[in-house]
Design a protein around this motif. Structure first.
Motif: not given
Length: 253
Positions: A26-42
């Motif tokens: 289902v997940l095939r090698g996901v890289d993701l970086s999320v900053d403090r106090a940020s909003v990431t929409c997927v």
């Protein structure tokens, strides 16, 4: 859990995360970086791995491979007390409200505080009342879920997650089960959280919300991140053909 270095703004990092269910990857090698106090929409089509991604982040579904780091601590191997640490710091709100039908709004927001955080009944109720007022339900404290609209139930669920004082909030298509006229009241609560500096990862089909609130937009398909960047880039001038195709379909409706 191991300690790992982090820069000042780094809140959450995923490195080559894989998740399989039987023979289905289902997940095939996901890289993701999320900053403090940020909003990431997927964003992404059904079956692209978005919900599984969120469930891996708070260890409801531990990854099969890869590493997840929150605030400099690797959580991928978390067990027992370490898992409690993860669940307290990473709140999650689902599409279905999952409220206790036999408890009032106040009771639903109070119970985990007492059982997990060890707060007294009085302290938990005071915090629950404060949070219910914050999400616009100060007049519904004693109401049971069956007497609340879908939008009101979802706001109770958000208050319940916030009661654990999380550092990151995950939202899994929280408006998709709601009637259109109830969507705004839930999105307004999420907008307010964003303004207050809550770190948020939001799986959503609400393109307008993503355009308005997101710092980063991630487009997923078939278990991988196809495209990532600020809303102005991903939503207004996507580079990948698959992203263009998806947005064309979504924006038509």
């Amino acid at each position: 859990m191991n300690d790992a270095g982090t820069d000042g703004r780094g809140m959450l990092r995923l490195e080559d995360v894989h998740k399989r269910f039987g023979g289905l990857e289902v997940l095939r090698g996901v890289d993701l970086s999320v900053d403090r106090a940020s909003v990431t929409c997927v964003l992404g089509p059904s079956g692209s791995g978005k919900s599984t991604l969120l469930r891996c982040i708070n260890m409801l579904e531990p990854p099969d491979e890869g590493r997840i780091v929150i605030e400099g601590r690797t959580i991928t191997e978390a067990r027992g007390d370490d898992l409690d640490y993860v669940r307290q710091r990473i709140g999650i709100v689902f599409q279905n409200f999952n409220l206790f039908p036999h408890k009032s709004a106040l009771g639903n927001v109070s119970i985990a505080q007492q059982k997990v955080l060890g707060r007294s009944r009085e302290e938990a109720r005071e915090r629950a009342e404060q949070l219910l007022r914050r999400v616009g339900l100060g007049d519904k404290l004693g109401e049971y879920p069956e007497r609340l609209s879908g939008g009101q139930q979802q706001r109770v669920a958000i208050a319940r997650a916030l009661a654990m004082d999380p550092h990151v909030m995950l939202f899994d298509e929280v408006t998709s089960a709601l009637d259109p006229e109830l969507v705004k009241e839930v999105l307004d609560v999420m907008r307010e959280l964003a303004r207050e500096g809550m770190t948020m990862i939001v799986v959503t089909h609400e393109i307008g919300f993503a355009r308005e609130v997101a710092d980063d937009v991630v487009f997923m398909d078939q278990g991988v991140v196809i495209e990532e960047g600020p809303p102005s880039k991903v939503l207004e001038s996507p580079q990948e053909e698959r992203t263009k195709q998806f947005l064309g379909l979504v924006l038509e409706h």
